[in-house]
Design a protein around this motif. Structure first.
Motif, PDB file in Angstrom:
ATOM      1  N   GLY A   1       0.783  -1.236   0.000  1.00 18.66           N
ATOM      2  CA  GLY A   1       0.000   0.000   0.000  1.00 18.66           C
ATOM      3  C   GLY A   1       0.812   1.282   0.000  1.00 18.66           C
ATOM      4  N   PHE A   2       2.055   1.221  -0.413  1.00 16.07           N
ATOM      5  CA  PHE A   2       2.892   2.428  -0.466  1.00 16.07           C
ATOM      6  C   PHE A   2       2.257   3.456  -1.398  1.00 16.07           C
ATOM      7  N   ASP A   3       2.179   4.713  -0.937  1.00 16.50           N
ATOM      8  CA  ASP A   3       1.566   5.757  -1.773  1.00 16.50           C
ATOM      9  C   ASP A   3       2.223   7.109  -1.513  1.00 16.50           C
ATOM     10  N   SER A   4       3.516   7.092  -1.286  1.00 13.87           N
ATOM     11  CA  SER A   4       4.205   8.304  -0.855  1.00 13.87           C
ATOM     12  C   SER A   4       5.262   8.739  -1.867  1.00 13.87           C
ATOM     13  N   TRP A   5       6.260   9.475  -1.382  1.00 10.64           N
ATOM     14  CA  TRP A   5       7.237  10.114  -2.258  1.00 10.64           C
ATOM     15  C   TRP A   5       8.395   9.192  -2.619  1.00 10.64           C
ATOM     16  N   ILE A   6       8.751   9.233  -3.897  1.00  4.88           N
ATOM     17  CA  ILE A   6       9.936   8.561  -4.426  1.00  4.88           C
ATOM     18  C   ILE A   6      10.849   9.663  -4.944  1.00  4.88           C
ATOM     19  N   SER A   7      12.030   9.784  -4.349  1.00  2.00           N
ATOM     20  CA  SER A   7      12.923  10.890  -4.681  1.00  2.00           C
ATOM     21  C   SER A   7      14.119  10.390  -5.481  1.00  2.00           C
ATOM     22  N   ILE A   8      14.322  10.975  -6.656  1.00  2.00           N
ATOM     23  CA  ILE A   8      15.417  10.592  -7.541  1.00  2.00           C
ATOM     24  C   ILE A   8      16.740  11.060  -6.942  1.00  2.00           C
ATOM     25  N   GLU A   9      17.667  10.131  -6.780  1.00  2.00           N
ATOM     26  CA  GLU A   9      19.013  10.475  -6.320  1.00  2.00           C
ATOM     27  C   GLU A   9      19.978  10.119  -7.447  1.00  2.00           C
ATOM     28  N   ASP A  10      20.189  11.095  -8.326  1.00  2.00           N
ATOM     29  CA  ASP A  10      20.972  10.859  -9.539  1.00  2.00           C
ATOM     30  C   ASP A  10      21.483  12.203 -10.031  1.00  2.00           C
ATOM     31  N   GLY A  11      22.080  12.213 -11.190  1.00  2.00           N
ATOM     32  CA  GLY A  11      22.535  13.455 -11.788  1.00  2.00           C
ATOM     33  C   GLY A  11      23.980  13.785 -11.481  1.00  2.00           C
ATOM     34  N   VAL A  12      24.717  12.823 -10.935  1.00  2.00           N
ATOM     35  CA  VAL A  12      26.117  13.066 -10.609  1.00  2.00           C
ATOM     36  C   VAL A  12      26.909  13.431 -11.864  1.00  2.00           C
ATOM     37  N   ASP A  13      26.529  12.848 -12.995  1.00  2.00           N
ATOM     38  CA  ASP A  13      27.228  13.131 -14.252  1.00  2.00           C
ATOM     39  C   ASP A  13      26.433  14.062 -15.166  1.00  2.00           C
ATOM     40  N   GLY A  14      25.521  14.837 -14.552  1.00  2.46           N
ATOM     41  CA  GLY A  14      24.814  15.843 -15.336  1.00  2.46           C
ATOM     42  C   GLY A  14      23.308  15.634 -15.395  1.00  2.46           C
ATOM     43  N   MET A  15      22.618  16.682 -15.830  1.00  2.00           N
ATOM     44  CA  MET A  15      21.156  16.666 -15.846  1.00  2.00           C
ATOM     45  C   MET A  15      20.585  15.704 -16.873  1.00  2.00           C
ATOM     46  N   GLU A  16      21.341  15.414 -17.916  1.00  2.00           N
ATOM     47  CA  GLU A  16      20.836  14.479 -18.929  1.00  2.00           C
ATOM     48  C   GLU A  16      20.517  13.127 -18.295  1.00  2.00           C
ATOM     49  N   GLN A  17      21.407  12.688 -17.398  1.00  2.00           N
ATOM     50  CA  GLN A  17      21.166  11.426 -16.704  1.00  2.00           C
ATOM     51  C   GLN A  17      19.926  11.510 -15.812  1.00  2.00           C
ATOM     52  N   MET A  18      19.757  12.644 -15.154  1.00  2.00           N
ATOM     53  CA  MET A  18      18.595  12.778 -14.281  1.00  2.00           C
ATOM     54  C   MET A  18      17.296  12.761 -15.083  1.00  2.00           C
ATOM     55  N   HIS A  19      17.317  13.333 -16.280  1.00  2.00           N
ATOM     56  CA  HIS A  19      16.142  13.266 -17.157  1.00  2.00           C
ATOM     57  C   HIS A  19      15.854  11.812 -17.552  1.00  2.00           C
ATOM     58  N   GLU A  20      16.898  11.053 -17.866  1.00  2.00           N
ATOM     59  CA  GLU A  20      16.714   9.629 -18.178  1.00  2.00           C
ATOM     60  C   GLU A  20      16.112   8.887 -16.991  1.00  2.00           C
ATOM     61  N   SER A  21      16.619   9.171 -15.815  1.00  2.00           N
ATOM     62  CA  SER A  21      16.122   8.506 -14.611  1.00  2.00           C
ATOM     63  C   SER A  21      14.662   8.865 -14.349  1.00  2.00           C
ATOM     64  N   ALA A  22      14.321  10.135 -14.539  1.00  2.00           N
ATOM     65  CA  ALA A  22      12.935  10.566 -14.334  1.00  2.00           C
ATOM     66  C   ALA A  22      12.002   9.866 -15.328  1.00  2.00           C
ATOM     67  N   ASP A  23      12.425   9.758 -16.567  1.00  2.00           N
ATOM     68  CA  ASP A  23      11.605   9.070 -17.570  1.00  2.00           C
ATOM     69  C   ASP A  23      11.406   7.600 -17.196  1.00  2.00           C
ATOM     70  N   PHE A  24      12.491   6.945 -16.771  1.00  2.00           N
ATOM     71  CA  PHE A  24      12.409   5.538 -16.372  1.00  2.00           C
ATOM     72  C   PHE A  24      11.439   5.363 -15.206  1.00  2.00           C
ATOM     73  N   LEU A  25      11.557   6.221 -14.206  1.00  2.00           N
ATOM     74  CA  LEU A  25      10.723   6.074 -13.009  1.00  2.00           C
ATOM     75  C   LEU A  25       9.254   6.378 -13.302  1.00  2.00           C
ATOM     76  N   ARG A  26       8.997   7.352 -14.157  1.00  2.00           N
ATOM     77  CA  ARG A  26       7.598   7.638 -14.520  1.00  2.00           C
ATOM     78  C   ARG A  26       6.944   6.400 -15.126  1.00  2.00           C
ATOM     79  N   GLU A  27       7.663   5.740 -16.015  1.00  2.00           N
ATOM     80  CA  GLU A  27       7.111   4.538 -16.654  1.00  2.00           C
ATOM     81  C   GLU A  27       6.868   3.425 -15.637  1.00  2.00           C
ATOM     82  N   LYS A  28       7.832   3.235 -14.728  1.00  2.00           N
ATOM     83  CA  LYS A  28       7.698   2.172 -13.729  1.00  2.00           C
ATOM     84  C   LYS A  28       6.570   2.477 -12.750  1.00  2.00           C
ATOM     85  N   ILE A  29       6.474   3.723 -12.316  1.00  2.00           N
ATOM     86  CA  ILE A  29       5.392   4.088 -11.393  1.00  2.00           C
ATOM     87  C   ILE A  29       4.043   3.846 -12.063  1.00  2.00           C
TER      88      ILE A  29
END
Length: 298
Positions: free
Chosen positions: A260-288
């Motif tokens: 029943g989890f229904d709370s916040w998932i926080s992306i911890e990424d972007g160490v090598d730049g925002m492009e990676q964080m955008h990829e991670s956000a896209d991946f997580l949106r699909e999985k969620i």
């Protein structure tokens, strides 16, 4: 329904030093199409309470909110006066969280000091967290303890890094204002299985750090040997794009959905730049969306 936030892992040092403005980060993150921004209580711009209303407004004007505060108290100091200062520092982070509109504020155990026993450390940590809970309750903040690896500015790994210590610690604090921030990658850093830890604490998980790690070289055993005595993270254990590392996000999200989890998932990424964080956000949106079909991305 889960919501997606982001933590500026790749920009933490310039944000702490003041070389980067929090408003620069807000502008960058606005393009991620996420719901919120996780803050760190040592960002230079948030140290002055006079800035809090303006910062909160800048985030909320984008359509995002500040749901989580990342703080790193070090509660394993043998000196009681120094532990008291850490409690006071955490309480300030709780007050900051409330002023910025957050509902969750992180706590940690502290560094795994060689001059204390496990039971001594456990006593220090439980006492310190319990000292923070009344303030959190009063302000409507929930404390979340992370199965942590090592703060960027610490020389020793987390006291409660290993699964048996972490599970024991969580079991000793029984409050509705306390729960777990689950980070699967930190279990890998401990040489343990993230899904095994999740199974043990799944009913206490209130938030999640979505991260993925990989070993650029060496083994987990090499990591064990290299981690102590130097500040921050070992260089060859790296953050990468979420979904391309060592974690099984289908299994993680299925477990969370089933409890029943229904709370916040926080992306911890972007160490090598925002492009990676955008990829991670896209991946997580699909999985969620896969596990919570009614999820509506921003």
């Amino acid at each position: 329904m889960p919501k997606l936030a982001a933590f500026p892992k790749g920009f933490i040092k310039p944000l702490v030093s003041g070389q980067m403005s929090i408003y620069e980060w807000i502008k960058l993150a606005d393009g991620l199409r996420i719901d919120g921004l996780e803050f760190y209580n040592n960002f230079a711009d948030v140290k002055d309470p006079a800035n809090w209303p303006k910062i909160r407004k800048a985030v909320e004007d984008t359509g995002m909110v500040i749901p989580m505060m990342c703080a790193s108290p070090d509660f394993t100091m043998p000196d009681a006066a120094l532990r008291k200062k850490e409690v006071e520092h955490e309480i300030k982070a709780i007050e900051m969280s409330a002023a910025l509109g957050a509902k969750y504020c992180r706590v940690l155990s502290g560094q795994r000091r060689k001059d204390i026993t496990r039971e001594e450390g456990m006593g220090y940590v439980v006492e310190s967290i319990n000292a923070c809970i009344p303030v959190a309750e009063k302000l409507g903040i929930t404390l979340i303890i992370e199965n942590h690896y090592k703060d960027d500015f610490w020389t020793e790994p987390e006291f409660a890094q290993m699964m048996d210590v972490f599970v024991d610690l969580v079991s000793r604090i029984n409050s509705p204002s306390f729960g777990v921030n689950f980070d699967p990658s930190n279990a890998i850093a401990a040489g343990e299985e993230p899904l095994e830890l999740l199974e043990k604490v799944k009913h206490r998980v209130l938030t999640m750090h979505a991260s993925d790690r990989y070993l650029a070289s060496g083994t987990i055993e090499d990591l064990r040997k290299a981690e102590g005595g130097s500040a921050g993270y070992v260089s060859f254990f790296k953050h990468g794009v979420i979904g391309k590392g060592l974690n099984d996000y289908d299994a993680i999200f299925k477990t969370l959905k089933d409890v029943g989890f229904d709370s916040w998932i926080s992306i911890e990424d972007g160490v090598d730049g925002m492009e990676q964080m955008h990829e991670s956000a896209d991946f997580l949106r699909e999985k969620i969306k896969k596990y919570w079909p009614n999820y509506q991305p921003r």
